[in-house]
Enzyme design. Structure first.
Site, PDB file in Angstrom:
ATOM      1  N   HIS A  59       0.870  -1.185   0.000  1.00  0.00           N
ATOM      2  CA  HIS A  59       0.000   0.000   0.000  1.00  0.00           C
ATOM      3  C   HIS A  59       0.900   1.226   0.000  1.00  0.00           C
ATOM      4  CE1 HIS A  59      -3.000   2.919   1.243  1.00  0.00           C
ATOM      5  NE2 HIS A  59      -3.946   1.996   1.164  1.00  0.00           N
ATOM      6  N   ARG A 117      -6.657  10.047   0.198  1.00  0.00           N
ATOM      7  CA  ARG A 117      -6.508  10.484  -1.199  1.00  0.00           C
ATOM      8  C   ARG A 117      -7.870  10.593  -1.871  1.00  0.00           C
ATOM      9  NH1 ARG A 117      -3.465   6.366  -3.671  1.00  0.00           N
ATOM     10  NH2 ARG A 117      -3.595   5.172  -1.749  1.00  0.00           N
TER      11      ARG A 117
END
Ligand SMILES: Cc1cc2nc3c(=O)[nH]c(=O)nc-3n(C[C@H](O)[C@H](O)[C@H](O)COP(=O)(O)OP(=O)(O)OC[C@H]3O[C@@H](n4cnc5c(N)ncnc54)[C@H](O)[C@@H]3O)c2cc1C
Length: 609
Positions: free
Chosen positions: A236, A256
C-alpha cells in the site's frame, strides 16, 4: 496416546473475519450445523481494521456506474490476470450484499437524500465505496457478528488450527490448540472453509496485525491444494513512517479519495510524473481540474472534471513514492508528504476521524493543519488458494476458501474497497457451497489418529527441546530478508538469494526452542505461525522468480516490461507441494467470454483475447 476432545460439525469455518462470518451465516441459513474457529476473540479479526469502505456499483453518487464499469475497473486494475468469472460475480452481486448488510443493521454514511453514500477510491472510475467514515470494517464485523450469534453459530475463540486432517475423500477436519491453555483439540467436518486472511507478517513494515501469518495458505498447501499468483503482494502506498513504533500502520486511501495531495520534500506534486501513458486521459490535466473534482466529491456532486493523479492504482503510487524517496526527494523520516490540511478542518475530522486521531495520538501531527509523512507498507495478498469461482471449492475435495486467503478476483493488483465486497460476495457463495457439500456426506468423518498424534507431537516438540534458537530471531531475519530481497522491486539474483536464505531459515526453524508453559505463550504460538510464514514466503519468492515480467504489484528490474505474449492475460503461477519440495509452474487463466471481453477497452480486449 493423547486423547483429544473432538467437536463434530457439518461445516467448519476457520477464521471469523468478514469472509468467515459471512460463510458461516450462509451455511447455517442453508441448514448446516456450523462451527466457527478463530485464533483471537470474536470481533477482533483483521476485518475490523478496514477503513475506507466496500466497493459496490450502486450508483448512488455516480448514476453512470454499473456492474460493467466495476468489472472493467477490477480487471484493468488487476492487469487482466484476474479470474474473469470472479470479477463478474463480484461486480454483479456486491450491491445486493451491501444492501443486505444494511438490512441486518449496518449504518452507513448517507447521501443528502438518505441513501448509502459512496466515496471515490484509486482505480475506480466512479465514487463507489459504501462507507462508515473511516471505520467501515468495524461496522461490518459488528453487523455480521450480531447476525452469527443470533443464528446460534457455535464459536470457538482463541483456538489456533495447525493442521488439516485428510483422508482418501479429501479434508475431514482440523487439529489445533487453545491459546488459553495450550491443550490440543480436534474438529471433524463434512466441509471445511478456510477464511484466515493474509500474510503481512512475512515483512517488517506492514499494515497487518499479528494474525496475518499465512496460516490458511500453508494449511491448504500442506493438504495438497494449489497456491496461485503468490508473487502479487500489495504494498500500500501510504503507511505511517514515523515514529518508528508505528511504522507501517495504514493511512487509508480514503485520505486520497477525499482529496489528499502527495508532495516531495520541495512541495512538488510528483504524481503528475507517474501516470501510466495508456491511462493518463482518465486523470485531471491540471491542479485546477483536480481541485474541481475534489470540491465536487466533497459535496457528493457529479462533475465532468477528472480525478486527481493521487488516485492512480496502488501499485503505481507505491512505486512512485519508493522512487521519490530512493532518489533523495523524500521527507525527513524516509517517506513523502500527504496533505489534506487545505480542506476545512471540520470536513477532514468528519470524513477521516480515525486518521485525525491516529496522527494526533501517535505522531503528534494535526492533519487539519499540516501534512502527514507516509511511505509504502505491506498490505494485502492478491495471491492465495486456488478456488472455483462460483463455489470457493479448492482443488482438494471438502476444502473451500474465501476472503483474502483465496485468490483470483484481484489479479495482479487489488483495487481499494474490493476486498470488503469480496468477503461478502464470496463468503456467502462459499458458505452455501460448503453446506451443499456437507449435505451430501452421510456421516461425520473419521479422523486418522496417526495424523492427529503427529500434529500433537509437532505442538509439543519446541517446548521439549533442551536447546535451540529463539523464534523471534528467526522471524526478524525472515522479515528483514523479505523486505530487502522480495520487496517492491525484484531481480532474479535477489530472488535466488532469497530462496537459498529461506532454506536456511527453515533449517533454523526446525530446531527452534520455546520456553515457558503452554498457556498464553506468545513465543510458542509464534513457532507455528513462523512455519506458515516460511511456506508462504517461499511461494512468494519462487513465484516471483517464475514470472519474468513486471505486472501490477510485481516489479522486476531485470524484466521491466509487461510481457503480454508470454504472460498477458493468459497465465497464472501455481505453487504446489511435489515430493517434499515446492514446484512452481505457469498455467493458463480461465477463458473470458466474448460478452465480458466486450466490456474492456479495445486495447485491453486485444490482450485478453
Ligand atoms: C488497516 C487496513 C485497512 C483496510 N481497509 C480496507 C478497506 O477500507 N476496504 C477494503 O476493501 N479492504 C480493506 N483492507 C483489507 C481487508 O480489511 C482485508 O483484506 C479483509 O478484512 C480480510 O478479511 P478476511 O475475512 O479474509 O480475514 P480476517 O478479517 O483477517 O479474518 C481472519 C480470521 O482468521 C482467523 N485465523 C487466522 N489463522 C487462524 C488459524 N490458524 N486458526 C484459527 N483461526 C485463524 C483469525 O483469528 C481471524 O478471525 C484493509 C486492510 C488493513 C490492514
Amino acid at each position: 496416546m493423547t486423547e483429544f476432545k473432538t467437536h463434530a460439525h457439518d461445516v467448519l469455518v476457520i477464521g471469523a473475519g468478514g469472509a468467515g462470518l459471512r460463510a458461516a451465516i450462509e451455511a447455517k441459513t442453508a441448514g448446516a450445523d456450523v462451527g466457527l474457529v478463530c485464533k483471537s476473540l470474536l470481533g477482533k479479526a483483521h476485518t475490523v481494521m478496514a477503513e475506507g469502505g466496500m466497493a459496490a456499483a450502486m450508483g448512488h453518487v455516480a448514476p453512470a456506474d454499473s456492474w460493467k464499469v466495476h468489472f472493467r475497473d477490477t480487471m484493468v486494475g488487476g492487469k487482466l490476470i484476474n479470474n474473469p468469472t470472479m470479477a463478474q460475480l463480484h461486480a454483479t452481486e456486491a450491491p445486493d450484499r451491501v444492501r443486505e448488510l444494511e438490512a441486518w443493521g449496518a449504518i452507513f454514511d448517507r447521501t443528502p437524500d438518505g441513501r448509502i453514500l459512496q466515496r471515490p477510491f484509486g482505480g475506480h472510475t466512479h465514487a463507489r465505496l459504501a462507507h462508515v467514515g473511516d471505520r467501515t470494517g468495524l461496522e461490518m464485523i459488528r453487523t455480521l457478528q450480531d447476525r452469527a450469534v443470533a443464528l446460534g453459530i457455535q464459536v470457538y475463540m482463541e483456538c489456533t488450527v495447525t493442521r488439516l486432517i485428510t483422508g482418501a475423500d479429501g479434508v475431514r477436519g482440523a487439529f489445533g490448540y487453545w491459546r488459553t491453555t495450550g491443550r490440543p483439540v480436534a474438529f471433524a467436518s463434512k466441509a471445511t472453509v478456510l477464511a484466515t486472511g493474509g500474510i503481512g507478517k512475512a515483512y517488517t513494515v506492514t499494515s497487518n496485525s499479528w494474525e496475518y501469518s499465512g496460516d490458511g495458505q500453508a494449511l491448504a498447501y500442506e493438504a495438497g491444494a494449489e497456491l496461485i499468483d503468490m508473487e502479487f503482494v500489495q504494498f500500500h502506498p501510504t503507511g505511517m513512517v514515523w515514529p518508528p513504533g508505528v511504522r507501517g500502520l495504514l493511512v487509508t486511501e480514503a485520505v486520497r479519495g477525499e482529496g489528499g495531495i502527495l508532495r516531495d520534500k520541495d512541495g512538488r506534486r510528483f504524481m503528475w510524473d507517474y501516470l501510466p501513458e495508456d491511462r493518463r486521459g482518465e486523470y485531471a490535466a491540471t491542479d485546477e481540474e483536480a481541485a474541481t473534482w475534489v470540491e465536487a466529491a466533497s459535496r457528493s456532486r457529479p462533475t465532468d472534471a477528472r480525478r486527481p493523479p493521487e488516485l492512480s492504482t496502488r501499485d503505481n503510487v507505491a512505486r512512485a513514492i519508493y522512487t521519490e524517496v530512493k532518489e533523495g526527494r523524500g521527507s525527513p523520516h524516509g517517506g513523502v508528504f500527504l496533505d489534506i490540511s487545505y480542506l476545512p478542518p471540520e470536513h477532514v475530522k468528519r470524513k477521516l476521524p480515525s486518521m485525525y486521531e491516529q496522527f494526533k495520538e501517535l505522531a503528534d501531527v494535526d492533519i487539519t493543519r499540516g501534512p502527514m509523512e507516509v511511505g509504502p507498507t505491506t498490505h494485502y495478498m492478491m495471491g492465495g488458494i486456488r478456488v472455483e469461482a462460483a463455489t470457493g471449492e479448492t482443488t482438494v475435495p471438502g476444502l473451500f476458501a474465501a476472503g483474502e486467503v483465496a485468490a483470483g478476483l484481484h489479479g495482479a493488483n487489488r483495487l481499494g474497497g474490493n476486498s470488503l465486497s469480496d468477503l461478502l460476495v464470496f463468503g456467502a457463495r462459499t458458505g452455501a457451497a460448503a453446506a451443499k457439500r456437507a449435505a451430501s456426506v452421510a456421516a461425520s468423518p473419521y479422523l486418522d489418529p496417526v495424523q492427529l498424534q503427529g500434529a500433537n507431537a509437532a505442538l509439543a516438540a519446541p517446548l521439549e527441546r533442551a536447546d535451540g534458537e529463539d523464534v523471534y530471531a528467526i522471524q526478524r531475519d525472515l522479515q528483514e530478508m523479505m523486505g530487502r530481497l522480495v520487496g517492491i522491486y525484484r531481480t532474479e539474483a535477489e530472488l535466488d538469494e532469497a530462496i537459498v536464505r529461506l532454506a536456511d531459515l527453515r533449517g533454523r526453524w526446525r530446531a527452534v526452542r520455546a520456553t515457558g508453559g503452554r498457556a498464553y505463550n506468545p513465543g510458542w504460538n509464534l513457532v507455528f505461525e513462523l512455519g506458515n510464514l516460511l511456506t508462504v514466503s517461499e511461494a512468494i519468492a519462487r513465484s516471483a522468480r517464475q514470472r519474468t515480467e513486471s505486472r501490477g504489484a510485481h516489479s522486476r528490474l531485470d524484466y521491466p516490461a509487461t510481457d503480454d505474449l508470454t504472460w498477458g492475460g493468459r497465465n497464472s503461477t501455481i505453487a504446489r507441494a511435489a515430493d517434499g519440495t515446492m514446484a512452481v509452474r505457469a498455467t493458463p487463466l480461465p477463458a473470458m467470454s466474448d460478452e465480458l471481453r466486450g466490456l474492456l477497452d479495445p486495447a485491453h480486449q486485444a490482450v485478453a483475447s
